[in-house]
Scaffold this active site. Structure first.
Site, PDB file in Angstrom:
ATOM      1  CB  ALA A  70       9.541  47.979  50.265  1.00 30.28           C
ATOM      2  N   GLY A 115      10.862  45.964  45.698  1.00 22.51           N
ATOM      3  CA  GLY A 115      10.780  47.531  45.395  1.00 22.51           C
ATOM      4  C   GLY A 115      12.263  48.125  44.515  1.00 22.51           C
ATOM      5  CD  GLU A 118       7.636  46.292  42.876  1.00 22.32           C
ATOM      6  OE1 GLU A 118       7.726  46.981  43.756  1.00 22.32           O
ATOM      7  OE2 GLU A 118       6.576  47.013  42.797  1.00 22.32           O
ATOM      8  CD  GLU A 138       7.818  42.650  46.904  1.00 20.52           C
ATOM      9  OE1 GLU A 138       7.458  40.994  45.441  1.00 20.52           O
ATOM     10  OE2 GLU A 138       8.215  43.411  45.546  1.00 20.52           O
TER      11      GLU A 138
END
Ligand code: COA
Length: 262
Positions: A70, A115, A118, A138
């Site tokens: 992200a 992300g 993911e 994270e």
């Protein structure tokens, strides 16, 4: 950290017959996922669900990264409420991929972190180079995976290794990710595109309806009780006999695979 300002420039979509190719184009930020990218990806997935796409290949531009996570620059300014909304935007995309009537392939040539890991896991298959690097870093940033990682990782590689990766933020290479079952296929770096095309070809050779149904049933097996899943499979198996397979009659199609003709 945002390198291009027009949201439409950040994700490139091209379609060639039944194959849609989606490329995240933010090379200067290693294709980090910001709101524009999440929205454009979700739009591409939704559109492809209605235009006859049978396979979608998702890539990150440049050599270095599929997606490095992200967008950290964007997250710096988030309130808790904005962060939750951002997480939900990610979830919307992951759910769209889950429900899509086509097979999605993540082409991972480099970093797939946070992300990015993911997004790759949300695809139906990951085809990775041996230079790929996966990880959920994270916790090192005081966060948890927010685009479905806590819900997908254990199902892909088991609770024990998933916990190791999430709580230590440890990175793993493409070959290790394949050994763990996270990656479907791993190739030499310079053979990655060939490997991806081999999967695309394999999917296109199968019957479109059967593949859609198989994907749906495989995915629902992750959360459906065994007995209900089996019942769902029987109904779908039966329905396959109520329709003509692609390009040939059923008898020919069944017989072709046992080498007999009647
Ligand atoms: N969000 C926004 N920008 C990012 C980014 C991210 N997740 N990851 C990398 N970038 C940017 C860097 O800020 C840098 O931009 P700059 O040149 O304007 O400073 C550029 O991409 C290149 O990154 P850099 O760190 O210099 O490359 P590297 O080869 O030294 O390291 C990584 C590559 C992927 C290991 C490292 O960038 C990294 O750890 N990124 C963050 C990964 C992460 O924690 N993701 C989860 C976020 S929740």
């Amino acid at each position: 950290m945002t390198n291009n300002n027009d949201p439409a420039d950040k994700v490139e979509v091209s379609k060639d017959e039944a194959v849609t190719r989606v490329t995240i184009r933010r090379p200067k930020s290693l294709n980090a996922l910001d709101v524009d990218v999440l929205e454009s990806l979700a739009e591409a997935v939704t559109e492809a669900g209605h235009d006859g796409t049978r396979v979608m290949v998702i890539s990150g531009s440049g050599e270095k990264a599929f997606v490095a996570g992200a967008d950290i620059g964007m997250m710096e300014h988030f309130s808790p409420r904005e962060a939750q909304e951002f997480s939900r935007k990610g979830h919307y995309l992951m759910l769209a991929l889950d429900r899509a009537p086509f097979i999605s392939i993540a082409r991972v040539q480099g970093y797939a972190l946070g992300g990015g890991c993911e997004l790759a896991m949300a695809c139906d298959l990951i085809v990775a180079s041996e230079k790929a690097v996966f990880g959920q870093p994270e916790v090192g940033l005081g966060l948890i995976p927010g685009f479905g990682g806590t819900q997908m990782l254990a199902a892909r590689i088991g609770l024990s290794v998933a916990t190791d990766l999430v709580v230590t933020g440890r990175r793993i290479g493409g070959r290790d990710a394949a050994a763990l079952g996270m990656v479907s296929r791993v190739s030499a770096h310079d053979r990655l595109d060939e490997e991806v095309e081999d999967v695309v070809k394999g999917v296109l050779q199968g019957d479109a309806h059967a593949i859609r149904e198989a994907k749906r049933l495989l995915r629902q097996s992750l959360y459906m009780p065994f007995e209900i899943g089996l019942s769902s499979e029987a109904a779908s198996f039966g329905n396959c006999f109520d329709r003509q397979p692609t390009g040939e009659d059923r008898k020919t199609s069944l017989r072709r695979h046992v080498g007999k003709k009647r």
